[in-house]
Design a protein around this motif. Structure first.
Motif, PDB file in Angstrom:
ATOM      1  N   PHE A  60       0.836  -1.206   0.000  1.00 60.55           N
ATOM      2  CA  PHE A  60       0.000   0.000   0.000  1.00 60.55           C
ATOM      3  C   PHE A  60       0.872   1.258   0.000  1.00 60.55           C
ATOM      4  N   ILE A  61       1.855   1.314   0.884  1.00 61.96           N
ATOM      5  CA  ILE A  61       2.745   2.470   0.960  1.00 61.96           C
ATOM      6  C   ILE A  61       3.494   2.658  -0.352  1.00 61.96           C
ATOM      7  N   ASN A  62       3.952   1.551  -0.929  1.00 66.42           N
ATOM      8  CA  ASN A  62       4.714   1.628  -2.181  1.00 66.42           C
ATOM      9  C   ASN A  62       3.834   2.060  -3.347  1.00 66.42           C
ATOM     10  N   LYS A  63       2.678   1.422  -3.510  1.00 65.20           N
ATOM     11  CA  LYS A  63       1.831   1.713  -4.665  1.00 65.20           C
ATOM     12  C   LYS A  63       1.233   3.116  -4.608  1.00 65.20           C
ATOM     13  N   LYS A  64       0.970   3.599  -3.396  1.00 71.93           N
ATOM     14  CA  LYS A  64       0.367   4.920  -3.236  1.00 71.93           C
ATOM     15  C   LYS A  64       1.410   6.027  -3.040  1.00 71.93           C
ATOM     16  N   ASN A  65       2.695   5.657  -3.031  1.00 69.88           N
ATOM     17  CA  ASN A  65       3.784   6.637  -2.817  1.00 69.88           C
ATOM     18  C   ASN A  65       3.537   7.485  -1.573  1.00 69.88           C
ATOM     19  N   ILE A  66       3.209   6.817  -0.478  1.00 73.25           N
ATOM     20  CA  ILE A  66       2.873   7.504   0.761  1.00 73.25           C
ATOM     21  C   ILE A  66       4.151   7.858   1.525  1.00 73.25           C
ATOM     22  N   PRO A  67       4.324   9.125   1.873  1.00 77.02           N
ATOM     23  CA  PRO A  67       5.497   9.504   2.674  1.00 77.02           C
ATOM     24  C   PRO A  67       5.444   8.829   4.041  1.00 77.02           C
ATOM     25  N   SER A  68       6.604   8.465   4.548  1.00 80.18           N
ATOM     26  CA  SER A  68       6.645   7.822   5.859  1.00 80.18           C
ATOM     27  C   SER A  68       7.927   8.191   6.591  1.00 80.18           C
ATOM     28  N   LYS A  69       7.900   7.953   7.884  1.00 75.24           N
ATOM     29  CA  LYS A  69       9.115   8.044   8.688  1.00 75.24           C
ATOM     30  C   LYS A  69       9.807   6.684   8.623  1.00 75.24           C
ATOM     31  N   LYS A  70      10.641   6.376   9.589  1.00 72.61           N
ATOM     32  CA  LYS A  70      11.332   5.087   9.593  1.00 72.61           C
ATOM     33  C   LYS A  70      10.323   3.946   9.794  1.00 72.61           C
ATOM     34  N   ILE A  71      10.527   2.855   9.056  1.00 73.78           N
ATOM     35  CA  ILE A  71       9.725   1.641   9.213  1.00 73.78           C
ATOM     36  C   ILE A  71      10.675   0.469   9.434  1.00 73.78           C
ATOM     37  N   PHE A  72      10.497  -0.235  10.546  1.00 63.97           N
ATOM     38  CA  PHE A  72      11.309  -1.403  10.862  1.00 63.97           C
ATOM     39  C   PHE A  72      10.412  -2.643  10.803  1.00 63.97           C
ATOM     40  N   LEU A  73      10.718  -3.564   9.903  1.00 62.69           N
ATOM     41  CA  LEU A  73       9.996  -4.824   9.816  1.00 62.69           C
ATOM     42  C   LEU A  73      10.867  -5.915  10.432  1.00 62.69           C
TER      43      LEU A  73
END
Length: 229
Positions: A122-135
């Motif tokens: 979702f984040i990738n396809k919608k080009n949504i800005p984000s802070k740090k994401i740790f998976l």
């Protein structure tokens, strides 16, 4: 309300975990992180939606075969591609904030990866800005690392994503042990922006992680939980 659907394909990801593609017979909108109830021959179970593609009216489920499980016996041994099933949903609030203005920890074990896979697509396809994401993804062996190439590709595409796979029962070049040491080290050694924690997977992992995070001073509003088993 139940609606009719069909299983359009089944892919064997690992020996114990398969990907099922579900095609509803009507328009089906969902928010990444939500789950559905699946009814197959009067047996009902709940599964997180593991995909996100706004161009197609289908979704994917990652399902692990459980010894003695009635539903998994049906899905892994009895059902045929194209067979009609029923679904109810989407259900749940295990979802991303409207604005991703905080750092995010996605901590999971096993098929608990499913809603996080949906998040990241979702984040990738919608080009949504984000802070740090740790998976932080914990599993037993390298053969149990679900969707590995896909997650590594997303890590390359999302500049703020850091993927930390952890194995508990196999020696390898990556992280070993359990997920707890990994997120605790990140918290200790990284300057974080008011992080929010999503926990999904085995009950014991979630219980321990929630205890650890609360002891560090994080309140319940910053800890989201989805329990499997």
């Amino acid at each position: 309300m139940w609606c009719s659907a069909s299983i359009t394909s089944v892919d064997k990801i690992t020996n114990q975990t398969w990907k099922f593609v579900i095609q509803p017979n009507e328009i089906f909108d969902f928010i990444p992180g939500q789950f559905i109830q699946l009814k197959v021959r009067d047996t009902i179970r709940s599964y997180s939606i593991a995909s996100y593609d706004p161009k197609n009216n289908f979704f994917e489920l990652l399902i692990v075969k459980l010894d003695g499980g009635i539903m998994t016996k049906l899905l892994f041994e009895d059902i045929n591609v194209g067979e009609k099933i029923e679904i109810k949903g989407p259900i749940g609030r295990f979802t991303l904030p409207d604005n991703i203005d905080r750092d995010i920890f996605l901590i999971c074990t096993g098929t608990g990866l499913a809603p996080f896979r949906s998040f990241l697509h979702f984040i990738n396809k919608k080009n949504i800005p984000s802070k740090k994401i740790f998976l932080v993804f914990g599993t037993r062996t390298s053969g149990d690392l679900l969707c590995l190439d896909e997650i590594l590709d997303l890590e390359n595409k999302l500049e703020n994503l850091k993927f930390i796979p952890v194995l508990s029962r196999e020696k390898w070049d990556g992280k070993m042990g359990y997920v707890h040491l990994q997120y605790l080290e990140i918290i200790k050694n990284t300057k974080l922006n008011s992080p929010i924690f999503y926990l999904c997977g085995w009950r014991d992992m979630i219980k321990e992680a929630r205890t650890n995070l609360k002891e560090l001073g994080y309140d319940s509003k910053s800890i989201k939980v989805e329990i499997y088993g």
